[in-house]
Each structure stands twice: as C-alpha cells, then as structure tokens.
Design a protein around this motif. Structure first.
Motif, PDB file in Angstrom:
ATOM      1  N   ILE A 101      48.215  49.254  35.439  1.00 46.15           N
ATOM      2  CA  ILE A 101      48.974  48.152  36.051  1.00 46.15           C
ATOM      3  C   ILE A 101      48.067  47.288  36.916  1.00 46.15           C
ATOM      4  O   ILE A 101      47.150  47.783  37.581  1.00 46.15           O
ATOM      5  N   VAL A 102      48.320  45.979  36.889  1.00 48.74           N
ATOM      6  CA  VAL A 102      47.594  45.006  37.717  1.00 48.74           C
ATOM      7  C   VAL A 102      48.625  44.225  38.515  1.00 48.74           C
ATOM      8  O   VAL A 102      49.567  43.668  37.946  1.00 48.74           O
ATOM      9  N   PHE A 103      48.428  44.196  39.835  1.00 42.14           N
ATOM     10  CA  PHE A 103      49.372  43.511  40.718  1.00 42.14           C
ATOM     11  C   PHE A 103      48.842  42.128  41.117  1.00 42.14           C
ATOM     12  O   PHE A 103      47.650  41.839  40.996  1.00 42.14           O
TER      13      PHE A 103
ATOM     14  N   GLN B 297      32.940  51.784  41.944  1.00 38.11           N
ATOM     15  CA  GLN B 297      33.794  52.897  42.388  1.00 38.11           C
ATOM     16  C   GLN B 297      35.274  52.599  42.150  1.00 38.11           C
ATOM     17  O   GLN B 297      36.043  53.499  41.822  1.00 38.11           O
ATOM     18  N   ASN B 298      35.668  51.336  42.321  1.00 36.06           N
ATOM     19  CA  ASN B 298      37.060  50.954  42.055  1.00 36.06           C
ATOM     20  C   ASN B 298      37.427  51.187  40.593  1.00 36.06           C
ATOM     21  O   ASN B 298      38.467  51.765  40.286  1.00 36.06           O
ATOM     22  N   VAL B 299      36.544  50.729  39.693  1.00 39.58           N
ATOM     23  CA  VAL B 299      36.830  50.862  38.263  1.00 39.58           C
ATOM     24  C   VAL B 299      36.751  52.326  37.828  1.00 39.58           C
ATOM     25  O   VAL B 299      37.517  52.782  36.972  1.00 39.58           O
TER      26      VAL B 299
ATOM     27  N   ILE C 118      31.624  58.294  32.397  1.00 33.13           N
ATOM     28  CA  ILE C 118      32.238  57.360  33.353  1.00 33.13           C
ATOM     29  C   ILE C 118      31.366  56.125  33.501  1.00 33.13           C
ATOM     30  O   ILE C 118      31.860  54.988  33.471  1.00 33.13           O
ATOM     31  N   HIS C 119      30.052  56.342  33.649  1.00 36.02           N
ATOM     32  CA  HIS C 119      29.131  55.226  33.850  1.00 36.02           C
ATOM     33  C   HIS C 119      29.177  54.268  32.662  1.00 36.02           C
ATOM     34  O   HIS C 119      29.236  53.030  32.835  1.00 36.02           O
ATOM     35  N   LYS C 120      29.195  54.804  31.453  1.00 41.05           N
ATOM     36  CA  LYS C 120      29.232  53.949  30.257  1.00 41.05           C
ATOM     37  C   LYS C 120      30.538  53.159  30.184  1.00 41.05           C
ATOM     38  O   LYS C 120      30.536  51.955  29.891  1.00 41.05           O
ATOM     39  N   ARG C 121      31.661  53.838  30.470  1.00 42.51           N
ATOM     40  CA  ARG C 121      32.952  53.168  30.400  1.00 42.51           C
ATOM     41  C   ARG C 121      33.043  52.034  31.429  1.00 42.51           C
ATOM     42  O   ARG C 121      33.504  50.929  31.120  1.00 42.51           O
ATOM     43  N   VAL C 122      32.596  52.302  32.658  1.00 45.17           N
ATOM     44  CA  VAL C 122      32.667  51.294  33.727  1.00 45.17           C
ATOM     45  C   VAL C 122      31.769  50.105  33.404  1.00 45.17           C
ATOM     46  O   VAL C 122      32.194  48.943  33.516  1.00 45.17           O
ATOM     47  N   THR C 123      30.536  50.354  33.004  1.00 53.20           N
ATOM     48  CA  THR C 123      29.622  49.250  32.716  1.00 53.20           C
ATOM     49  C   THR C 123      30.094  48.439  31.501  1.00 53.20           C
ATOM     50  O   THR C 123      29.965  47.212  31.483  1.00 53.20           O
ATOM     51  N   ASP C 124      30.649  49.119  30.509  1.00 51.09           N
ATOM     52  CA  ASP C 124      31.187  48.415  29.340  1.00 51.09           C
ATOM     53  C   ASP C 124      32.333  47.481  29.736  1.00 51.09           C
ATOM     54  O   ASP C 124      32.406  46.330  29.277  1.00 51.09           O
ATOM     55  N   LEU C 125      33.232  47.978  30.577  1.00 48.87           N
ATOM     56  CA  LEU C 125      34.382  47.171  30.995  1.00 48.87           C
ATOM     57  C   LEU C 125      33.955  45.982  31.850  1.00 48.87           C
ATOM     58  O   LEU C 125      34.464  44.870  31.668  1.00 48.87           O
TER      59      LEU C 125
ATOM     60  N   LEU D 123      42.364  49.163  32.849  1.00 51.50           N
ATOM     61  CA  LEU D 123      42.015  49.500  31.464  1.00 51.50           C
ATOM     62  C   LEU D 123      41.081  50.706  31.353  1.00 51.50           C
ATOM     63  O   LEU D 123      40.882  51.230  30.252  1.00 51.50           O
ATOM     64  N   ALA D 124      40.537  51.149  32.484  1.00 49.77           N
ATOM     65  CA  ALA D 124      39.484  52.176  32.456  1.00 49.77           C
ATOM     66  C   ALA D 124      39.909  53.463  31.764  1.00 49.77           C
ATOM     67  O   ALA D 124      39.142  54.065  31.010  1.00 49.77           O
TER      68      ALA D 124
END
Length: 360
Positions: free
Chosen positions: A84-86, A99-101, A115-122, A153-154
């Motif tokens: 969800i995005v407010f 850290q937020n993502v 985790i690092h790959k997913r965050v940097t990709d996003l 989306l993470a």
C-alpha cells in the motif's frame, strides 16, 4: 503476465458502518488479475473506506472479500497479500532510502544478498539508484513517493493499493508520476487499485473506472465508456464538463425545450417524460451561417475563457438554453473573430446528445 480474464479480487455485498453512518452500502465488484482499477468519486463517497476494507485496515461490517481464490474477509492485515502507498508517503524518517525499501524484506528474514538485489533493482526501476543512502527529508515529494512505491512493491505482493498517492504533489510532478506508475504497472502486471478524486488521473491511468457516490457504485467501465456514455446524471456531471438542458419528450425522437424542439435518441423513455438533455462542450458545433437542422440555435457569446489549447465559450440562446458552454479551437475563435457579444450559430449534434429521465 497474469491472466487478465481471471477474477483476482471479488467483493460481495460489502457494507461498512461508522456508528449510524453508512460509508459503503451493499457493494459488489469483481476485479480481474493484472487490471489497473480506479475508485473515483467526490470526498466522502466511500472509495477510501472500500480500499481500507480490502486491506483489512477498517474491516467491513458485512459482506465478503475473496482474493486469488481465498476468503480474506476476516484475515488480519499482516496475513493479507498487498502493498500500500498512502498520500502522505509514510516513510520512516530515521531510515535511509535503502532501509525503507528493505524493511519488509528484512521482516521476512530473506538473505542479505537477495534483499540487496531486490532493493537496488526496484530503485533502478523508479529512477532513484543514486538516492540509496539519503534520508526521506533530503528528497523531494516526488522522490519520496517513488520510494514509498518501491517499498510497497518490495515483497512482490499480489495486490497494490494506492490511496490518493499523487494528491500532495504539484501538477508537473503529478503528471510525470502518473506516466511512471502506469508504465510500472504494465511492466510488472500487478493487480492495482488507485483511489482518487481526480478525474484526469483516473481517465489517463485506469483500465476500468469504478465511479462511486454515497457509498454505492454509479458505474463501472473503461475510461472511454465512462466519459462517452455516462450511466447517470451524476457520472455525466462528475466526469468532464457537461451541459444540462431541461425538456420533455413529446414524441419518439423529439424533445421539447420551451419553444424549441430537439431531435434526440429517446429510446426507452416514455412520451411526456421530463428529461435532462446533455451535451459536452467539445461536441457543440459552431457554424458561420445558420444551417438547415432541427438542432441549430442562434446564441450570443457572454464571455470567453482561455484554457491553453482551446477557448471555452459561455453562451446564451433562446429560453431553456440560457446557460451553455462550448469549447472551440484557438484557430476557430480567431478565424471567426469571436468576442464577447458575438452572435453565433451552433448545432447540437443528435448523435452526441444523451438523455436522462428527471428524478422527481
């Protein structure tokens, strides 16, 4: 890409009370897998309440919600599959963008490398790879909302919920993010629900729009269907700009407006019925000379409003047609030398007139 013909979210007879107030009333809706749906309506119509019921943040008073074949009606928020995005971004101010993502992924105890790959990709996907070590306060509103979107989306949720995410941003950023969110949706194929009161947002982003008023659905359809064939006077008035003319059906295909008779499609409306004839300003035709047609009028221009790519004319005709708006191109206004007090001949095209029965 998900099968877009498969129902992903089914809402059945959902009702939500806040004390004596009925925010959503016996509402049913099916949303297909991979669809981008907009809940659109004025403030207080129940759209955010419906979104929060789907998320479990404000559980429904009655009714059922089924997601991907699973009854989630009574599940706690933590066990539901959504991001969800407010409107307010709701980022953790003491955590960096990274850290937020990563927050939801770390709660799932995934390996650090994953985790690092997913965050940097996003962050690459939303155009913020260079902001990874910054804090929210160091970012613009548009950048913060991109981070909030990445965080939602993470965890690869099945459903993305957007609660007026663009309304706090300025017009240029809002327009840019509209395109980015739509492109992101097409890229990821995630079923998405956007709540908005902004008709332009809904028309430009949605596969289908759910127009709501007073806790009920007024119409569901594609943006073109909603705009071109509104199902009620409320939808006609809320989506875009509309002229309303009061009249009476005198015989099949004819509507009397004071001393003028218009040729209209009056199918399924009995004779002697009081009706509202509607026409959009851009559908009114302006002629340099009076032409032979039952739907032509001589009108006087009261004022003009310059709206960038066109002019909106406020015009007055015979009794019953005193308050009309017509949109003309800049070229046409200049070529015909249209100014306040100009007299024009306009035509209300039969195929662009919609008729609604008056509700007594």
């Amino acid at each position: 890409m998900p099968d877009s013909n498969q129902v992903y979210l089914r809402i059945e007879n959902l009702t939500k009370h806040f004390g004596e107030f009925v925010a959503v009333s016996d509402l049913s809706l099916e949303i297909n897998s991979g669809e981008f749906i907009c809940f659109l309506g004025p403030s207080g119509c129940g759209k955010t309440t419906l979104l929060r019921a789907i998320a479990g943040l404000d559980p429904q008073t009655a009714g059922r919600i089924n997601q991907a074949g699973k009854d989630i009606s009574d599940l706690p928020v933590s066990e539901r599959d959504f991001g969800i995005v407010f409107q307010s971004y709701a980022l953790f101010p003491n955590l960096t963008v990274y850290q937020n993502v990563a927050y939801g992924l770390e709660n799932q105890r995934l390996p650090r490398q994953e985790i690092h790959k997913r965050v940097t990709d996003l962050l690459e996907l939303v155009g913020l790879p260079e902001q990874i070590e910054k804090y929210p306060a160091q970012l613009s509103g548009g950048q913060q909302q991109r981070v909030a979107l990445s965080r939602a989306l993470a965890t690869s949720p099945g459903l993305l919920l957007l609660d007026e995410p663009l309304s706090a941003l300025d017009a240029r950023v809002r327009s840019s993010l509209r395109l980015e969110i739509r492109a992101l949706h097409q890229n990821l194929g995630i079923t998405t629900i956007l709540v908005t009161h902004d008709q332009e947002e809904a028309l430009s982003m949605a596969d289908r729009i759910v127009v709501m008023d007073q806790g009920r659905i007024e119409q569901v359809g594609t943006p073109i269907e909603i705009y071109s064939n509104p199902a009620s006077p409320f939808v006609a008035d809320f989506i875009g700009v509309m002229n309303f003319i009061h009249g009476e059906v005198t015989s099949p295909g004819l509507v009397s407006i004071e001393e003028k008779t218009l040729k209209c499609n009056t199918e399924n409306i009995p004779e002697k019925s009081n009706v509202r004839v509607t026409v959009r300003p851009e559908d009114i035709l302006c002629h340099s000379e009076l032409i032979e047609s039952p739907n032509t009028l001589e009108v006087k221009v009261k004022s003009l409003e310059f709206l960038g790519s066109f002019y909106r004319l406020f015009i007055s005709g015979p009794t019953g047609f005193e308050e009309l708006m017509a949109d003309l191109s800049i070229k046409q206004v200049h070529e015909q030398n249209i100014t306040p007090e100009s007299t024009l001949n306009i035509e209300l095209p039969t195929n662009r007139l919609l008729i609604f029965p008056e509700i007594s």
